[in-house]
Motif scaffolding. Sequence first.
Motif, short mmCIF file in Angstrom:
data_model
loop_
_atom_site.label_atom_id
_atom_site.label_comp_id
_atom_site.label_asym_id
_atom_site.label_seq_id
_atom_site.Cartn_x
_atom_site.Cartn_y
_atom_site.Cartn_z
N GLN A 97 0.83 -1.20 0.00
CA GLN A 97 0.00 0.00 0.00
C GLN A 97 0.87 1.25 0.00
N ASP A 98 0.28 2.34 -0.49
CA ASP A 98 0.86 3.67 -0.43
C ASP A 98 -0.07 4.57 0.37
N GLY A 99 0.48 5.68 0.85
CA GLY A 99 -0.38 6.75 1.31
C GLY A 99 -1.04 7.41 0.12
N CYS A 100 -2.21 8.01 0.34
CA CYS A 100 -2.87 8.78 -0.70
C CYS A 100 -3.35 10.09 -0.09
N ILE A 101 -3.40 11.12 -0.92
CA ILE A 101 -3.82 12.44 -0.48
C ILE A 101 -4.55 13.10 -1.62
N PHE A 102 -5.69 13.74 -1.32
CA PHE A 102 -6.42 14.41 -2.40
C PHE A 102 -7.20 15.61 -1.88
N LYS A 103 -7.51 16.49 -2.84
CA LYS A 103 -8.24 17.73 -2.58
C LYS A 103 -9.47 17.77 -3.47
N MET A 104 -10.64 18.06 -2.88
CA MET A 104 -11.89 18.14 -3.63
C MET A 104 -12.58 19.47 -3.33
N ASP A 105 -13.48 19.89 -4.22
CA ASP A 105 -14.29 21.06 -3.92
C ASP A 105 -15.36 20.71 -2.89
N TYR A 106 -16.02 21.74 -2.35
CA TYR A 106 -16.92 21.52 -1.22
C TYR A 106 -18.16 20.72 -1.59
N THR A 107 -18.50 20.65 -2.89
CA THR A 107 -19.66 19.86 -3.32
C THR A 107 -19.32 18.39 -3.53
N LEU A 108 -18.05 18.03 -3.42
CA LEU A 108 -17.58 16.65 -3.63
C LEU A 108 -17.82 16.17 -5.06
N SER A 109 -17.88 17.10 -5.99
CA SER A 109 -18.09 16.73 -7.39
C SER A 109 -16.82 16.80 -8.21
N ASN A 110 -15.83 17.55 -7.77
CA ASN A 110 -14.64 17.79 -8.56
C ASN A 110 -13.40 17.39 -7.77
N MET A 111 -12.61 16.47 -8.36
CA MET A 111 -11.32 16.11 -7.79
C MET A 111 -10.31 17.15 -8.27
N ILE A 112 -9.92 18.06 -7.40
CA ILE A 112 -9.00 19.13 -7.79
C ILE A 112 -7.61 18.56 -8.03
N TRP A 113 -7.13 17.74 -7.12
CA TRP A 113 -5.91 16.96 -7.38
C TRP A 113 -5.88 15.76 -6.43
N ALA A 114 -5.14 14.73 -6.86
CA ALA A 114 -4.98 13.53 -6.05
C ALA A 114 -3.64 12.90 -6.36
N SER A 115 -2.97 12.40 -5.34
CA SER A 115 -1.62 11.88 -5.50
C SER A 115 -1.37 10.71 -4.55
N TYR A 116 -0.49 9.81 -4.96
CA TYR A 116 0.11 8.85 -4.04
C TYR A 116 1.20 9.56 -3.23
N LEU A 117 1.58 8.96 -2.11
CA LEU A 117 2.77 9.37 -1.38
C LEU A 117 3.35 8.13 -0.73
N GLY A 118 4.52 7.69 -1.22
CA GLY A 118 5.12 6.49 -0.66
C GLY A 118 6.34 6.04 -1.42
N GLY A 119 7.05 5.08 -0.85
CA GLY A 119 8.21 4.49 -1.48
C GLY A 119 7.92 3.08 -1.93
N SER A 120 8.96 2.24 -1.98
CA SER A 120 8.84 0.91 -2.57
C SER A 120 8.34 -0.14 -1.58
N ASN A 121 8.14 0.23 -0.31
CA ASN A 121 7.56 -0.69 0.66
C ASN A 121 6.21 -0.13 1.10
N ASN A 122 5.76 -0.41 2.31
CA ASN A 122 4.43 -0.01 2.75
C ASN A 122 4.44 1.38 3.39
N ASP A 123 3.41 2.17 3.06
CA ASP A 123 3.32 3.55 3.54
C ASP A 123 1.86 3.86 3.88
N ALA A 124 1.66 4.73 4.87
CA ALA A 124 0.32 5.15 5.27
C ALA A 124 0.37 6.60 5.75
#
Length: 226
Positions: A136-163
């Motif tokens: 698994q990787d960590g994940c992080i994302f930003k959405m608008d207040y209506t939850l209709s638009n994914m403004i950006w989303a990214s993984y965050l992690g290395g080659s082993n397990n991350d949270a």
Amino acid sequence: TEVPNSLIVSSTNKLYILGTTGSSNYPTTAGSFDQTFNGGTNFTLTYVLQYTQGSDIVISRLSNDGTSLLSSTYVGGSGNDGLNTPWPLKHNYADEVRGEIMIDKNDNIYVVSSTHSHDFPVTTGVLQPNFGGGLQDGCIFKMDYTLSNMIWASYLGGSNNDAIYSIVLDNNNTLFVAGGTSSHDFPTTPGTLHPSYIGGSADGFVSRINNNGTQILFSTYYGSTH
């Protein structure tokens, strides 16, 4: 199975709930980002709660008095999302559902969690568009207040397990995220407190990220040799 993980109230007193669901009929709303359950693999949470069809992250927004579901969406890929499952990142009771929701002064929504999905709905141009490795990787994302638009989303992690467990915003809306990692190549930056893996089966980390999710400004391991 549904488990709420984190709550926050907006400037207009709307309640946002971050959770994890194993339901293909979780209540979503028209026009939301994703109205379809993406699923994953069977998982039993704390030896009791059954995610027989896998899990997705869910975010729901309620009216001030709790009588109306204003917006609600799934977020996830074809693996389990919103669950932190590999040892030693799952060390204490309920570590499997650690994650957090935060909100800025414009009522944009930020979520940090964990994902097993290699096809998590990341966006172009972000700091880590590809799954780093491990279970698994960590994940992080930003959405608008209506939850209709994914403004950006990214993984965050290395080659082993991350949270990623926690997030806070500073006065300039840059993001500070914290979590745990077993990756010796987690993305750190030179000149920080511990740019190299310290030791043991896992380290903590703290990372500062710019508001459009394109760059890690500073990032360090934090922990001990045990």
